[in-house]
Write a protein that holds these residues in place. Structure first.
Motif, PDB file in Angstrom:
ATOM      1  N   VAL A 106      -5.586  14.806  -1.299  1.00 33.07           N
ATOM      2  CA  VAL A 106      -4.741  14.222  -0.251  1.00 33.07           C
ATOM      3  C   VAL A 106      -3.617  13.467  -0.964  1.00 33.07           C
ATOM      4  N   ASN A 107      -2.415  13.957  -0.809  1.00 37.90           N
ATOM      5  CA  ASN A 107      -1.285  13.385  -1.539  1.00 37.90           C
ATOM      6  C   ASN A 107      -0.675  12.214  -0.756  1.00 37.90           C
ATOM      7  N   ALA A 108      -1.377  11.088  -0.810  1.00 38.55           N
ATOM      8  CA  ALA A 108      -0.906   9.904  -0.071  1.00 38.55           C
ATOM      9  C   ALA A 108       0.472   9.489  -0.586  1.00 38.55           C
ATOM     10  N   TRP A 109       0.666   9.586  -1.888  1.00 38.11           N
ATOM     11  CA  TRP A 109       1.972   9.225  -2.461  1.00 38.11           C
ATOM     12  C   TRP A 109       3.081  10.047  -1.813  1.00 38.11           C
ATOM     13  N   GLY A 110       2.844  11.360  -1.730  1.00 39.04           N
ATOM     14  CA  GLY A 110       3.862  12.267  -1.184  1.00 39.04           C
ATOM     15  C   GLY A 110       4.191  11.934   0.258  1.00 39.04           C
ATOM     16  N   HIS A 149       0.835  -1.211   0.000  1.00 41.75           N
ATOM     17  CA  HIS A 149       0.000   0.000   0.000  1.00 41.75           C
ATOM     18  C   HIS A 149       0.871   1.263   0.000  1.00 41.75           C
ATOM     19  N   ARG A 150       1.985   1.205   0.730  1.00 39.67           N
ATOM     20  CA  ARG A 150       2.852   2.391   0.804  1.00 39.67           C
ATOM     21  C   ARG A 150       3.633   2.573  -0.490  1.00 39.67           C
ATOM     22  N   PHE A 151       4.186   1.464  -0.967  1.00 38.58           N
ATOM     23  CA  PHE A 151       5.087   1.502  -2.125  1.00 38.58           C
ATOM     24  C   PHE A 151       4.339   1.915  -3.397  1.00 38.58           C
ATOM     25  N   ARG A 152       3.169   1.296  -3.613  1.00 33.69           N
ATOM     26  CA  ARG A 152       2.383   1.613  -4.807  1.00 33.69           C
ATOM     27  C   ARG A 152       0.907   1.755  -4.436  1.00 33.69           C
ATOM     28  N   PRO A 153       0.548   2.882  -3.775  1.00 35.28           N
ATOM     29  CA  PRO A 153      -0.856   3.025  -3.383  1.00 35.28           C
ATOM     30  C   PRO A 153      -1.775   2.980  -4.612  1.00 35.28           C
ATOM     31  N   VAL A 154      -2.872   2.273  -4.471  1.00 33.81           N
ATOM     32  CA  VAL A 154      -3.799   2.118  -5.604  1.00 33.81           C
ATOM     33  C   VAL A 154      -4.328   3.488  -6.048  1.00 33.81           C
ATOM     34  N   ALA A 155      -4.563   4.366  -5.081  1.00 40.60           N
ATOM     35  CA  ALA A 155      -5.040   5.716  -5.413  1.00 40.60           C
ATOM     36  C   ALA A 155      -4.054   6.716  -4.792  1.00 40.60           C
ATOM     37  N   PRO A 156      -2.997   7.065  -5.537  1.00 40.01           N
ATOM     38  CA  PRO A 156      -1.925   7.883  -4.931  1.00 40.01           C
ATOM     39  C   PRO A 156      -2.413   9.238  -4.425  1.00 40.01           C
ATOM     40  N   LEU A 157      -3.513   9.753  -5.017  1.00 45.53           N
ATOM     41  CA  LEU A 157      -4.069  11.025  -4.531  1.00 45.53           C
ATOM     42  C   LEU A 157      -5.480  10.800  -3.984  1.00 45.53           C
ATOM     43  N   LEU A 158      -5.776   9.597  -3.569  1.00 40.13           N
ATOM     44  CA  LEU A 158      -7.131   9.185  -3.176  1.00 40.13           C
ATOM     45  C   LEU A 158      -8.087   9.631  -4.288  1.00 40.13           C
ATOM     46  N   ILE A 159      -9.272  10.131  -3.910  1.00 38.14           N
ATOM     47  CA  ILE A 159     -10.163  10.763  -4.894  1.00 38.14           C
ATOM     48  C   ILE A 159     -10.380  12.175  -4.360  1.00 38.14           C
ATOM     49  N   PRO A 160     -10.277  13.201  -5.223  1.00 41.67           N
ATOM     50  CA  PRO A 160     -10.346  14.561  -4.681  1.00 41.67           C
ATOM     51  C   PRO A 160     -11.635  14.841  -3.915  1.00 41.67           C
ATOM     52  N   HIS A 161     -11.489  15.567  -2.830  1.00 40.62           N
ATOM     53  CA  HIS A 161     -12.645  16.017  -2.048  1.00 40.62           C
ATOM     54  C   HIS A 161     -12.865  17.492  -2.357  1.00 40.62           C
ATOM     55  N   SER A 162     -13.955  18.050  -1.799  1.00 40.49           N
ATOM     56  CA  SER A 162     -14.020  19.505  -1.780  1.00 40.49           C
ATOM     57  C   SER A 162     -14.774  19.943  -0.536  1.00 40.49           C
ATOM     58  N   THR A 163     -14.588  21.230  -0.194  1.00 46.60           N
ATOM     59  CA  THR A 163     -15.194  21.710   1.052  1.00 46.60           C
ATOM     60  C   THR A 163     -16.675  21.965   0.818  1.00 46.60           C
ATOM     61  N   LEU A 164     -17.465  21.528   1.780  1.00 47.47           N
ATOM     62  CA  LEU A 164     -18.917  21.657   1.658  1.00 47.47           C
ATOM     63  C   LEU A 164     -19.403  22.862   2.446  1.00 47.47           C
ATOM     64  N   ASN A 165     -19.045  22.877   3.701  1.00 52.76           N
ATOM     65  CA  ASN A 165     -19.511  23.959   4.564  1.00 52.76           C
ATOM     66  C   ASN A 165     -18.445  25.019   4.731  1.00 52.76           C
ATOM     67  N   ALA A 166     -18.896  26.228   4.962  1.00 55.41           N
ATOM     68  CA  ALA A 166     -17.944  27.256   5.351  1.00 55.41           C
ATOM     69  C   ALA A 166     -17.761  27.139   6.851  1.00 55.41           C
ATOM     70  N   GLU A 167     -16.549  27.234   7.277  1.00 58.55           N
ATOM     71  CA  GLU A 167     -16.303  27.008   8.691  1.00 58.55           C
ATOM     72  C   GLU A 167     -15.008  27.721   9.086  1.00 58.55           C
ATOM     73  N   GLU A 168     -14.972  28.236  10.271  1.00 60.63           N
ATOM     74  CA  GLU A 168     -13.706  28.767  10.771  1.00 60.63           C
ATOM     75  C   GLU A 168     -13.331  27.984  12.012  1.00 60.63           C
ATOM     76  N   VAL A 169     -12.053  27.958  12.279  1.00 60.41           N
ATOM     77  CA  VAL A 169     -11.617  27.197  13.446  1.00 60.41           C
ATOM     78  C   VAL A 169     -12.437  27.602  14.660  1.00 60.41           C
ATOM     79  N   GLY A 170     -12.955  26.649  15.354  1.00 64.10           N
ATOM     80  CA  GLY A 170     -13.696  26.931  16.575  1.00 64.10           C
ATOM     81  C   GLY A 170     -15.135  27.335  16.343  1.00 64.10           C
TER      82      GLY A 170
END
Ligand code: HEM
Length: 512
Positions: free
Chosen positions: A360-364, A308-329
């Motif tokens: 998410v750059n799992a490869w990196g 899994h580490r050497f050759r991850p099947v999805a090296p960048l997983l599948i892209p996500h995006s932000t749904l909600n607007a949110e600030e820390v706290g």
């Protein structure tokens, strides 16, 4: 690049970084940029923003802990054209569909018998067959089984339409959606892909329905979804695509993993030898391994993690995006339709705008020399030295071992099926076969290039697959023949050619 965004490569007017976005092997470029701009950097995709995370703590915080806000997928018009917005991998979060999937049962490989060449396609057939059996109670005995051929055809067309450059930048310039199909080949290609997918997905669904009507259930997953459609709040379209998406998710992923494992075992014979030693000690010659044996096999477990580490099947997983607007706290309970675009995530002082694509750059992470010794080599032993395989002294607590399966609420719903399938196959392969390099005309071993990948999978490569002993070959065959009853339960409605093949495969070939 707007003020406050994470740093990134220099932009040019209008395009931002689009002109430098790689067309393939995106993870290599993303990793190169991560080493230069840091674990959190941004790219301008025309007016939109993408954020690339190559930092374990950021992945944990933003993707796992704040998953409610980063659960979405970026818009993908092509996927909407092909599947009417019902390909849940690319759709916004479809809660009820997800709920029904949470129950995809674990299953282990029933059959992995191959003797000589053809292992590459055999693995593809196998993983497609497992998923067809689990979902529709209908296995694929051959690579040429009509459903398997139809699936790989549809998948090929799908990959062509989503290939970078195959369509104009319709997600960035939405007006392009309205170009009539006669002037837009990409739209006609989408329509073709849609038809291929629907013929297969709804054909299988109707067959399952018909079997249910006749009272001939065989315990398949889709039978249960069909019986509980109302409870799950699903209609025919959703159910059809649910099955389809699971075939897509489950077919080439497991097989890609196994192909990478074999490639690594051939390229690193020492690792293969250690795994076989462990196998011989725990299981021996007279029975095949079972999943219960895994507990006693730290090296095999390490080898799976290392693959899994050497050759991850999805090296960048599948892209996500932000749904909600949110600030820390402060969490604002907003929906996508409620315009709060001024509000954005803030993380470590960086703004992550609402609607940003997050990679998410799992490869990196997995190939970071600061974290792993000699990350470009396949060394299962690293997982025996430290729990997470990292260099002694590196704090790896933020890294989940299941990262290759995704993050937050989008984590792969097939994870248990996949892990069982991967584990039992890794064990069977190590127990049963020697994987060695082919020899060239002069008798020298042909060196394998472990970077020679095409999309996610290693390009077809040659290696010698030989049973480790005659006794093992006989045992495999005996177990296969004894499993005939189990197989026959998932052989409803298979084609006459498949029936003939099945009948022939049930004739004993070895002398044992
Ligand atoms: C080696 C095997 C597998 C690996 C490495 C893998 C990996 C992944 C990854 C990285 C994602 C994206 C997660 C995210 O967005 O954060 C994903 C999603 C998904 N996987 Fe898997 N997967 C595997 C096997 C399977 C199997 C066997 C199935 C079906 C039974 C499956 C079905 C899906 C589906 C439907 C999604 C989309 C989930 C969503 O968008 O909410 N996968 N997988």
């Amino acid at each position: 690049r707007e003020a406050g965004l994470p740093p990134g490569p220099p932009t040019i007017p209008l395009l931002g970084n689009l002109h430098m976005f790689p067309t393939e092997f995106v993870h290599y470029k993303f990793t190169e940029w991560a080493r230069k701009y840091g674990g959190i950097y941004s790219l301008k995709m025309g007016p939109g923003t993408a954020v690339v995370l190559t930092d374990m703590a950021a992945v944990k915080e933003l993707m796992d802990k704040r998953s409610g806000s980063t659960v979405d997928r970026p818009p993908m018009h092509v996927a909407d054209l092909v599947a009417g917005g019902l390909n849940m991998v690319f759709a916004s979060f479809l809660r009820h569909v997800q709920r029904s999937i949470a129950r995809v049962p674990g299953a282990c490989a029933l059959q992995f018998v191959f003797y000589h060449n053809g292992f590459y396609t055999h693995i593809r057939r196998y993983s497609n067959s497992v998923i067809l059996s689990v979902l529709y109670g209908k296995r694929a005995p051959r690579y040429e089984t009509p459903e398997t051929t139809a699936f790989f055809n549809a998948q090929h067309e799908w990959e062509l339409v989503v290939k970078r450059g195959a369509t104009p930048p319709v997600d960035l310039i939405p007006i392009l959606k309205y170009v009539p199909p006669r002037w837009a080949k990409w739209k006609r290609d989408c329509a073709k892909t849609r038809k291929l997918q629907r013929d297969l997905y709804f054909g299988l669904l109707d067959e399952t329905k018909e079997r249910l009507r006749r009272g001939e259930e065989n315990g398949s997953y889709m039978e249960e979804v069909l019986t509980r459609e109302e409870e799950f709040g699903m209609d025919r379209e959703m159910t059809g695509y649910l099955g389809g998406v699971l075939i897509e998710g489950g077919s080439d992923t497991t097989s890609t993993f196994l192909q990478s494992l074999i490639l690594a075992m051939v390229a690193y014979p020492e690792a293969q030898r250690k795994a076989q030693e462990e196998m011989d000690r725990v299981v021996g010659e007279h029975r095949m391994p079972t999943l219960e044996d895994l507990e006693e096999m730290p090296y095999i477990r390490a080898m799976v993690l290392e693959t899994h580490r050497f050759r991850p099947v999805a090296p960048l997983l599948i892209p996500h995006s932000t749904l909600n607007a949110e600030e820390v706290g402060v969490s604002y309970c907003v929906t996508k339709t409620y315009p709060l675009s001024r509000l954005s995530f803030k993380y470590k002082g960086f703004i992550i705008p609402q609607g940003a694509t997050i990679f998410v750059n799992a490869w990196g992470i997995f190939h970071d020399p600061e974290l792993y010794d000699d990350p470009e080599s396949f060394i299962p032993d690293r997982y025996l030295l430290t729990e997470n395989g990292m260099k002694p002294g590196v704090d790896g607590r933020n890294l989940r071992p299941t990262l290759p399966f995704g993050v937050g609420r989008r984590i792969c719903p097939g994870i248990h099926l996949a892990q069982n399938s991967i584990n039992i196959n890794a064990m069977n392969l190590v127990w049963a076969f020697n994987f060695t390099t082919e020899l060239d005309g002069e008798g020298n071993p042909v060196k394998l290039d472990t970077f020679d990948y095409q999309k996610r999978a290693p390009r077809p490569f040659k290696c010698k697959v030989t049973p480790r002993s005659t006794e093992k070959a006989e045992l495999i065959e005996r177990e296969f023949l004894e499993a005939a009853d189990t197989f026959s339960k998932v052989e409803f409605g298979i084609s006459p050619e498949d029936k003939a093949f099945v009948a022939e495969s049930r004739v004993r070939r070895t002398d044992g």
